[in-house]
Design an enzyme around this catalytic site. Structure first.
Site, PDB file in Angstrom:
ATOM      1  CB  SER A   1     -16.885 -14.268 -18.406  1.00  0.00           C
ATOM      2  OG  SER A   1     -17.216 -14.315 -16.994  1.00  0.00           O
TER       3      SER A   1
ATOM      4  CG  HIS B   1     -16.357 -17.044 -20.650  1.00  0.00           C
ATOM      5  ND1 HIS B   1     -17.726 -17.367 -21.364  1.00  0.00           N
ATOM      6  CD2 HIS B   1     -16.240 -17.430 -19.545  1.00  0.00           C
ATOM      7  CE1 HIS B   1     -18.220 -17.410 -19.844  1.00  0.00           C
ATOM      8  NE2 HIS B   1     -17.196 -17.340 -18.759  1.00  0.00           N
TER       9      HIS B   1
ATOM     10  CE  LYS C   1     -17.603 -20.276 -18.526  1.00  0.00           C
ATOM     11  NZ  LYS C   1     -17.999 -21.379 -17.333  1.00  0.00           N
TER      12      LYS C   1
END
Length: 441
Positions: free
Chosen positions: A227, A255, A286
């Site tokens: 990340s 991610h 996310k």
């Protein structure tokens, strides 16, 4: 009858007064907001405050102080920020698909609030499992092509709860040296032999696999996307080594899930190795609605054992129904393929990276929407991000201990809902500020 001028009555009164005093002090300690601590206790608090203030001043002097800006609007491509005027372009959220404020996602959360309540006031195995929790777990397993899935309150908890259950003293866990803090903490809890291989170094990984062939089980552990740098793990090579040395693989896809790969299936799809990882952990906080929650998906036997023994699962409250419904709606959108959002993320990412490199900036990473603008100096990263905010661009400078010393950067994150015009405006602002601070000429 007296003794030294003291009567039995006065001794009786003195004894009881002492008992009453002790009782009163105990009551004040536990109940009274105005109880004054003993002098020795005050001294300990003063000493602690002095030590902590020294630590805080060191952070200030190093230029790595982290200020929390206050957003006064929903999470979106454009936001309002306390202390500024007008709309600010947001280029540092994990809102990769732009669905945190999507009307359909919000409507799903509101409906679940009405039908299933605000929360369960319980853990899953007592009275905290609803039909929507099981439905979401089934969608997650289907999305990733796995046998089963288990929900957690966060992916940090998913990583904290998995290794201790799966691995024992006769096993080995082999982890990339730059894996996320939650992976590191989770591995610390297990009793397996622990090894770290150099970042993305397959020769070092193979050397450790050769050393550990006597172990009962071996698990190779890696982030799908790292990340801080936006670089992608060499998953094909890792899976090849796992096959060669009869090992398992674990990948953290926080991610990657939802936007990396043609249909958002993550690193496996992005690199063309679908289905080869043994275990996938990821987040709902996310790209998948942006609220909270995490999960493990993989072999049914592992998921079943996690329900029996995983401490963060057994001892944490159930994920709230509105959060579950929002994430469930996002999976529906992705699996129905209506929005085509992963393609838009890729297009926006390519545009930003190409224009920034052409302007003279150094951008780290592997064509990922995490696009770190490398600066090196912590104070420079902080001051540049402040200057960009004044130009209507919300980004944050990252420095030690979040990234290694000398590797400070402004981490830009691209969303599907950014327009080309907004990306171009952001690049122009970076160019102006970069020239002001002497980063580019």
């Amino acid at each position: 009858m007296t003794r030294g001028g003291e009567t039995e009555a006065t001794r009786y009164i003195s004894s009881n007064m002492a008992a009453l005093y002790v009782s009163a002090v105990r009551t004040l300690r536990t109940r009274s907001p105005i109880f004054v601590a003993p002098r020795r206790f005050q001294s300990a608090i003063a000493s602690m405050k002095e030590i902590l203030e020294g630590e805080l001043e060191g952070i200030r002097q190093a230029g790595t102080w982290k200020t929390e800006r206050v957003i006064t609007s929903p999470q979106a491509a454009s936001i309002t920020v306390e202390g500024t005027e007008g709309n600010i372009l947001n280029f540092c959220a994990n809102n990769y698909l732009g669905l945190s404020s999507n009307p359909e996602v919000i409507a799903a959360g509101k409906k679940a609030l009405d039908t299933h309540g605000a929360g369960l006031s319980s853990v899953r195995f007592i009275c905290g499992t609803q039909d929507i929790h099981r439905e979401l777990e089934q969608k997650i397993a289907k999305f990733h092509g796995r046998e089963d899935a288990i929900l957690y309150i966060s992916c940090f908890d998913a990583n904290a709860g998995m290794f201790e259950v799966l691995l024992g003293k006769d096993d080995a866990v082999i982890s990339d040296e730059l894996n996320h803090a939650s992976i590191i903490d989770g591995i610390r809890l297990c009793k397996a032999q622990r090894f770290r291989y150099k970042h993305k170094d397959m020769r070092d990984l193979e050397s450790i696999l050769q050393q550990t062939q006597g172990c009962r089980m071996r698990l190779i552990v890696t982030d799908g996307v790292f990340s801080m740098d936006g670089n992608v793990t060499p998953l094909r090579e890792i899976c090849d080594l796992a096959d060669k040395y009869n090992s398992m693989t674990f990948i953290d896809e926080c991610h990657a899930t939802g936007f990396l790969g043609a249909t958002g299936r993550g690193t496996e799809e992005f690199l063309g190795v679908d289905g080869r990882c043994t275990i996938i952990n990821s987040t709902l906080g996310k790209a998948l609605g942006g609220a909270a929650g995490g999960y493990t998906t993989g072999p049914k036997e592992l998921v079943t054992l996690l329900r029996q023994r995983s401490r963060p699962y057994l001892f944490s409250n159930t994920l709230p129904p509105p959060v579950v419904a929002c994430a469930s709606k996002v999976f529906d959108l992705l699996m129905e393929g209506e929005a085509n959002l992963p393609r838009k993320v890729a297009e926006n990412t390519a545009r930003f990276r190409e224009k920034m490199v052409a302007a003279g900036f150094t951008i780290a990473g592997d064509n990922h929407p995490i696009s770190p603008v490398m600066l090196g100096d912590a104070r420079l990263a902080s001051e540049m991000s402040d200057a960009l905010l004044q130009r209507g661009i919300y980004v944050i400078g990252f420095s030690y201990p979040v990234v290694p010393k000398g590797k400070a950067r402004i981490r830009v994150q691209i969303s599907a809902v950014h327009s080309f015009e907004e990306i171009d405006r952001t690049v122009d602002a970076f160019v102006d500020v970069g020239k002001q601070f002497g980063v580019i000429s």
